[in-house]
Design a protein around this motif. Structure first.
Motif, PDB file in Angstrom:
ATOM      1  N   GLY B  51       0.812  -1.211   0.000  1.00 53.02           N
ATOM      2  CA  GLY B  51       0.000   0.000   0.000  1.00 53.02           C
ATOM      3  C   GLY B  51       0.842   1.257   0.000  1.00 53.02           C
ATOM      4  O   GLY B  51       1.837   1.353  -0.712  1.00 53.02           O
ATOM      5  N   ASP B  52       0.460   2.220   0.838  1.00 53.16           N
ATOM      6  CA  ASP B  52       1.176   3.499   0.799  1.00 53.16           C
ATOM      7  C   ASP B  52       2.497   3.460   1.554  1.00 53.16           C
ATOM      8  O   ASP B  52       3.144   4.493   1.725  1.00 53.16           O
ATOM      9  N   HIS B  53       2.933   2.286   2.004  1.00 54.09           N
ATOM     10  CA  HIS B  53       4.257   2.208   2.622  1.00 54.09           C
ATOM     11  C   HIS B  53       5.348   1.929   1.593  1.00 54.09           C
ATOM     12  O   HIS B  53       6.449   1.501   1.933  1.00 54.09           O
ATOM     13  N   LEU B  54       5.020   2.194   0.362  1.00 54.57           N
ATOM     14  CA  LEU B  54       5.944   2.002  -0.751  1.00 54.57           C
ATOM     15  C   LEU B  54       7.323   2.634  -0.504  1.00 54.57           C
ATOM     16  O   LEU B  54       8.352   1.968  -0.643  1.00 54.57           O
ATOM     17  N   PRO B  55       7.367   3.934  -0.109  1.00 55.43           N
ATOM     18  CA  PRO B  55       8.694   4.531   0.123  1.00 55.43           C
ATOM     19  C   PRO B  55       9.466   3.799   1.212  1.00 55.43           C
ATOM     20  O   PRO B  55      10.672   3.589   1.083  1.00 55.43           O
ATOM     21  N   ALA B  56       8.771   3.394   2.257  1.00 57.45           N
ATOM     22  CA  ALA B  56       9.444   2.688   3.348  1.00 57.45           C
ATOM     23  C   ALA B  56      10.075   1.388   2.837  1.00 57.45           C
ATOM     24  O   ALA B  56      11.221   1.066   3.155  1.00 57.45           O
ATOM     25  N   ILE B  57       9.308   0.662   2.024  1.00 60.71           N
ATOM     26  CA  ILE B  57       9.813  -0.617   1.522  1.00 60.71           C
ATOM     27  C   ILE B  57      11.006  -0.398   0.588  1.00 60.71           C
ATOM     28  O   ILE B  57      11.976  -1.162   0.608  1.00 60.71           O
ATOM     29  N   PHE B  58      10.945   0.666  -0.217  1.00 56.62           N
ATOM     30  CA  PHE B  58      12.069   0.928  -1.113  1.00 56.62           C
ATOM     31  C   PHE B  58      13.327   1.274  -0.310  1.00 56.62           C
ATOM     32  O   PHE B  58      14.433   0.930  -0.710  1.00 56.62           O
ATOM     33  N   LEU B  59      13.127   1.953   0.831  1.00 56.89           N
ATOM     34  CA  LEU B  59      14.283   2.263   1.682  1.00 56.89           C
ATOM     35  C   LEU B  59      14.805   1.007   2.370  1.00 56.89           C
ATOM     36  O   LEU B  59      15.993   0.699   2.326  1.00 56.89           O
ATOM     37  N   VAL B  60      13.883   0.264   3.003  1.00 50.08           N
ATOM     38  CA  VAL B  60      14.291  -0.911   3.773  1.00 50.08           C
ATOM     39  C   VAL B  60      14.800  -2.018   2.845  1.00 50.08           C
ATOM     40  O   VAL B  60      15.751  -2.725   3.166  1.00 50.08           O
ATOM     41  N   GLY B  61      14.169  -2.140   1.679  1.00 53.73           N
ATOM     42  CA  GLY B  61      14.548  -3.202   0.750  1.00 53.73           C
ATOM     43  C   GLY B  61      15.973  -3.076   0.279  1.00 53.73           C
ATOM     44  O   GLY B  61      16.593  -4.051  -0.146  1.00 53.73           O
ATOM     45  N   PHE B  62      16.501  -1.883   0.379  1.00 57.36           N
ATOM     46  CA  PHE B  62      17.859  -1.686  -0.065  1.00 57.36           C
ATOM     47  C   PHE B  62      18.862  -2.327   0.888  1.00 57.36           C
ATOM     48  O   PHE B  62      19.931  -2.770   0.461  1.00 57.36           O
ATOM     49  N   VAL B  63      18.481  -2.424   2.169  1.00 60.08           N
ATOM     50  CA  VAL B  63      19.442  -2.880   3.176  1.00 60.08           C
ATOM     51  C   VAL B  63      19.950  -4.310   2.941  1.00 60.08           C
ATOM     52  O   VAL B  63      21.159  -4.527   2.849  1.00 60.08           O
ATOM     53  N   PRO B  64      19.040  -5.313   2.804  1.00 61.89           N
ATOM     54  CA  PRO B  64      19.581  -6.660   2.565  1.00 61.89           C
ATOM     55  C   PRO B  64      20.413  -6.738   1.282  1.00 61.89           C
ATOM     56  O   PRO B  64      21.421  -7.453   1.231  1.00 61.89           O
ATOM     57  N   MET B  65      19.998  -5.979   0.269  1.00 62.96           N
ATOM     58  CA  MET B  65      20.756  -5.952  -0.981  1.00 62.96           C
ATOM     59  C   MET B  65      22.180  -5.478  -0.741  1.00 62.96           C
ATOM     60  O   MET B  65      23.142  -6.045  -1.227  1.00 62.96           O
ATOM     61  N   LEU B  66      22.293  -4.402   0.043  1.00 65.97           N
ATOM     62  CA  LEU B  66      23.606  -3.830   0.329  1.00 65.97           C
ATOM     63  C   LEU B  66      24.451  -4.826   1.125  1.00 65.97           C
ATOM     64  O   LEU B  66      25.627  -5.061   0.816  1.00 65.97           O
ATOM     65  N   LEU B  67      23.829  -5.473   2.130  1.00 66.48           N
ATOM     66  CA  LEU B  67      24.564  -6.423   2.968  1.00 66.48           C
ATOM     67  C   LEU B  67      25.075  -7.587   2.122  1.00 66.48           C
ATOM     68  O   LEU B  67      26.231  -8.010   2.236  1.00 66.48           O
ATOM     69  N   VAL B  68      24.207  -8.103   1.269  1.00 67.08           N
ATOM     70  CA  VAL B  68      24.602  -9.230   0.431  1.00 67.08           C
ATOM     71  C   VAL B  68      25.674  -8.798  -0.570  1.00 67.08           C
ATOM     72  O   VAL B  68      26.620  -9.537  -0.848  1.00 67.08           O
ATOM     73  N   ALA B  69      25.521  -7.573  -1.079  1.00 65.44           N
ATOM     74  CA  ALA B  69      26.490  -7.110  -2.073  1.00 65.44           C
ATOM     75  C   ALA B  69      27.898  -7.038  -1.488  1.00 65.44           C
ATOM     76  O   ALA B  69      28.882  -7.297  -2.188  1.00 65.44           O
ATOM     77  N   LEU B  70      27.996  -6.739  -0.186  1.00 67.76           N
ATOM     78  CA  LEU B  70      29.320  -6.713   0.446  1.00 67.76           C
ATOM     79  C   LEU B  70      29.945  -8.106   0.410  1.00 67.76           C
ATOM     80  O   LEU B  70      31.126  -8.270   0.118  1.00 67.76           O
ATOM     81  N   GLY B  71      29.125  -9.112   0.713  1.00 69.58           N
ATOM     82  CA  GLY B  71      29.618 -10.486   0.647  1.00 69.58           C
ATOM     83  C   GLY B  71      29.977 -10.879  -0.772  1.00 69.58           C
ATOM     84  O   GLY B  71      30.990 -11.533  -1.022  1.00 69.58           O
ATOM     85  N   TYR B  72      29.148 -10.453  -1.712  1.00 65.22           N
ATOM     86  CA  TYR B  72      29.384 -10.735  -3.138  1.00 65.22           C
ATOM     87  C   TYR B  72      30.744 -10.181  -3.545  1.00 65.22           C
ATOM     88  O   TYR B  72      31.534 -10.827  -4.222  1.00 65.22           O
ATOM     89  N   ARG B  73      31.007  -8.954  -3.078  1.00 65.02           N
ATOM     90  CA  ARG B  73      32.276  -8.340  -3.443  1.00 65.02           C
ATOM     91  C   ARG B  73      33.448  -9.105  -2.836  1.00 65.02           C
ATOM     92  O   ARG B  73      34.468  -9.326  -3.500  1.00 65.02           O
ATOM     93  N   ALA B  74      33.295  -9.546  -1.587  1.00 62.63           N
ATOM     94  CA  ALA B  74      34.389 -10.287  -0.942  1.00 62.63           C
ATOM     95  C   ALA B  74      34.677 -11.568  -1.717  1.00 62.63           C
ATOM     96  O   ALA B  74      35.838 -11.913  -1.981  1.00 62.63           O
ATOM     97  N   LEU B  75      33.607 -12.283  -2.110  1.00 62.54           N
ATOM     98  CA  LEU B  75      33.798 -13.518  -2.874  1.00 62.54           C
ATOM     99  C   LEU B  75      34.427 -13.219  -4.224  1.00 62.54           C
ATOM    100  O   LEU B  75      35.318 -13.933  -4.687  1.00 62.54           O
TER     101      LEU B  75
END
Lengths: 267, 503
Positions: B51-75
């Motif tokens: 629903g209208d929590h779209l901006p919140a999800i776009f902000l929060v959704g970035f976090v796991p992506m960023l965390l995983v990307a750090l691991g991706y870079r290490a590998l």
């Protein structure tokens, strides 16, 4: 030290390899068969990002290189070189520098200018002569040298180059003048060419090709099967580089023998 | 001639100098997420779950992506390899999990191919209609045979381009990215202007509650929203792995990553706010809750928001999805190439076309599978784009989750080296990976409900679940067949299980 040529190879066309073998045995040069594996352009990246496959392709290219070496007679000095570069011409020019090569051999291939994209790039950037070989079976030996001269001031430079080549190889030299009558060729040109040739330190015959078009002019010359034609670079060439001029480009399309495009001002 | 030979040599090098500056890195980062395409595909489905929590999800959704990307870079820096997820998870967890990780990556890329092509078809006909003023042309996209045929043509073209080893160039990427940002910016400004002067259908003023992720009504909705937003951010992490290519390799990669993150997050938030305040989340008309328009939101909104300039949006999405369609073919083809190379798939997948130096066989297989998949889905599903996006989000969560945990496990002896390596090889990928796998499981369970997502179902089970679970089950079958035929890989003969040895 033995002169060496870099041979552009993509794992395909065998004719280029066989032509190179004939050039090597006729002109007594060594060969470096170069396969360039293109590295990734960071701007052409896959979506989503995946790994770099250059390593896997290089492994396969080593096999192509082994197959290529098997094409040559055992008495020739031939080595292979699989290398990575941003583009094929770039890799070939790197190889030329690394092996201190005297020339680079490339198949003329097909394309809008009568040459493929790799040959086209080399023809406009190579610091050493570019030898374009046709897409057909080579003769047994290269035994005649031709050099094409125009009316422009560059003629003396390429003649000089041809004279050196004739001395080095001991092959007979023919100075070719192609007159396109439709584009207003100068009738005095033949006299000028004779004058230039008489200044040479080697014996050379003068052959004049006449025709309404370049195709006809080229066709009116009796090319030897074992011929090799030298042409000079355009005055547009920067420093010591090849640059294919418009007349030479039209010539390339019709000449039945391999063509060597010599960099401008090479000494 | 007096020019020095050295000069000639440097000029020759200049033929294809692959160095990338800060701006170039940001352009690459933005181009890999194809914002015009991802937003039109994902805004609707995401809004429908959160629903209208779209901006919140776009902000929060970035976090796991960023965390995983750090691991991706290490590998990626420890084991640079063509197979990425496949190779890394094979190294860390052995061949079976590694194989499934690779399969997840393949499935995600095939799903995104289908979706991209589908979006391209919609916008192709929409643009024709806008250009000619003949609205009936836009209706052609809803005609199933026409739609499927057009899609197959697009697919074949993109496959041919990839087969020839052609790639987008720097100039193309700069133009594409600039054009997308310009049009999206135009759209956002127009939407806010409509809101300000009262001509927007909803005309909501921005509410701080929209930024509150805890306001999402259930964990199911939250998980579904996150897995969709994982899809919209998918790809930007390429900026983190560009170290060797960037100019000033010590500072540029970090700055480029931060700048890219900034641009992308700001862009997505702006678009989310613009769309929300213009349309609201109602289920009628232009509301984001209207199922009719959700699967391709800009197709419906560009006209009312941008007026006669809506054709620019069509062009922008079409260009963005066409470019991505081509670059997306490279991903599955290369992954199959790597899997074939290591004996995890038949050897013909590892075949490289000599002339074009592209994985020819794998490229064609990717095209055929994606085309067949699209055609079948188009017939089966009421909202093929929506369902593929949902399944895609799940699949990305799955393989990124596995990749992140592979990082944690592979580096298990190296965590205590420094704070930095503890964060980038343990804490970040662990949290990110676990989160993504939790969202994956939650979404998978929820999607069994026939009402899930677009409401497409087969035999009382949600189509999204059948897609996700079916694709993974198919993977198990193919894996077992491959094990029976060529057991070498599964006995660790090509990739041995190992761990990082540097403390």
């Amino acid at each position: 030290m033995n002169r060496r040529y870099v041979v552009a190879h993509d794992g395909g066309a065998r004719e280029t390899l066989r032509w190179s073998g004939v050039l090597a045995s006729s002109l007594d040069v060594g060969l470096d068969v170069v396969i360039v594996v293109r590295s990734d352009d960071p701007f052409g990246g896959p979506y989503p990002p995946v790994g770099d496959v250059t390593g896997v392709i290089t492994e396969q290219a080593q096999d192509w290189a082994r197959e290529a070496l098997a094409e040559f007679p055992a008495d020739l000095d031939v080595r292979s070189d699989v290398r990575t570069a941003g583009s094929v011409p770039e890799g070939l020019l790197d190889a030329v520098a690394d092996h201190d090569a005297a020339a680079v051999v490339v198949g003329a291939g097909a394309g809008p200018f009568g040459v493929g994209p790799v040959a086209r790039t080399l023809l406009h950037a190579s610091p050493v002569p570019v030898i374009l070989v046709p897409r057909r079976e080579p003769p047994v030996r290269i035994d005649q040298l031709y050099v094409a001269v125009g009316t422009r001031p560059g003629a003396a430079a390429v003649l000089h180059e041809a004279q050196e080549a004739a001395v080095r190889t001991g092959l007979p030299l023919h100075v070719v003048s192609l007159l396109e009558l439709d584009s207003g060729a100068d009738p005095d040109e033949v006299a000028r060419v004779h004058a230039l040739v008489s200044d040479l330190a080697v014996n050379a015959s003068v052959e004049v090709g006449r025709g309404r078009t370049m195709a006809e002019a080229v066709g009116s010359i009796d090319w030897a099967a074992g011929g090799l034609l030298l042409v000079g670079s355009s005055r547009l060439a920067q420093g010591r580089q090849t640059f294919l001029g418009p007349t030479a480009a039209r010539m390339l399309r019709h000449v039945p023998v391999p063509v060597v495009v010599v960099p401008r001002g090479e000494r | 001639m007096t020019a020095a030979p050295e000069k000639a040599a440097t000029e020759a090098k200049g033929l294809g100098d692959g160095r990338v500056g800060l701006l170039g890195a940001v352009v690459i980062g933005v181009s890999t997420i194809a914002p015009a395409y991802t937003l039109t595909g994902a805004l609707g489905p995401t809004a429908s779950v959160v629903g209208d929590h779209l901006p919140a999800i776009f902000l929060v959704g970035f976090v796991p992506m960023l965390l995983v990307a750090l691991g991706y870079r290490a590998l990626n820096s420890a084991m640079p390899d063509a197979g990425t997820t496949f190779t890394w998870s094979s190294r860390a967890f052995g061949p079976w999990i590694g194989w499934m990780g690779g399969w997840g990556l393949l499935a995600a890329t095939v799903l995104v191919l289908s979706n991209l092509a589908g979006i391209a078809v919609d916008f192709f006909y929409l643009m024709l209609a806008q250009l000619t003023g003949n609205d009936s042309l836009a209706e052609l996209a809803t005609n199933v045979p026409v739609n499927v045929a057009t899609c197959l043509v697009f697919m074949a073209l993109a496959c041919w381009v990839s087969y020839r080893g052609l790639e987008a160039t720097k100039v193309v990427q700069y133009v594409l990215v600039a054009f997308q940002l310009l049009v999206l910016g135009w759209f956002a400004v127009s939407a806010f202007v409509h809101v300000a002067n009262g001509s927007a259908p909803a005309g909501l003023s921005i509410d701080p509650g929209w930024f509150n992720p805890l306001g999402v009504d259930s964990f199911s909705s939250f998980a579904a929203g996150i897995s969709l937003s994982v899809f919209i951010y998918w790809g930007w992490d390429v900026v983190l792995t560009m170290n060797e290519e960037t100019e000033g390799a010590r500072t540029t990669p970090g700055r480029a990553a931060l700048a890219t993150i900034g641009v992308i997050v700001v862009l997505y938030l702006t678009m989310a706010l613009a769309v929300l305040s213009f349309s609201g989340t109602g289920t009628e008309g232009l509301g984001l809750g209207n199922e009719e328009i959700q699967e391709n939101i800009f197709a419906a909104l560009a006209g009312p928001v941008m007026g006669p300039f809506a054709v620019l949006m069509s062009l922008s999405v079409l260009a963005s999805s066409a470019a991505s369609l081509q670059s997306t073919f490279i991903s599955p083809a290369r992954t199959m190439l790597a899997m074939g190379h290591y004996g995890a798939l038949p050897a013909k997948y590892a075949r490289v076309n000599r002339r074009f130096q592209s994985p020819g066989y794998a490229t064609v297989v990717a095209a055929v599978v994606a085309s067949v998949f699209y055609a079948v889905m188009r017939v089966l599903s009421e909202d093929v784009l929506w369902d593929t996006i949902s399944a895609l989000g799940m699949m990305v969560c799955f393989y990124y989750g596995i990749t992140a945990l592979a990082c944690v496990w592979y580096f298990r002896g190296s965590w205590r080296g420094s704070v930095k390596s503890f964060l980038s090889t343990f804490l970040a990928p662990l949290v990110g990976g676990v989160l993504l796998l939790v969202f994956f499981v939650q979404t998978a369970v929820d999607s069994m409900d026939p009402e899930y997502g677009s409401g497409s179902q087969v035999g009382g089970i949600g189509l999204v679940f059948l897609l996700g679970a079916g694709v993974l089950a198919l993977g198990v079958v193919v894996m077992v067949v491959q094990f029976v035929r060529r057991p070498g890989f599964f006995r660790g003969e090509t990739i041995s299980v190992g761990r990082s040895t540097t403390p």
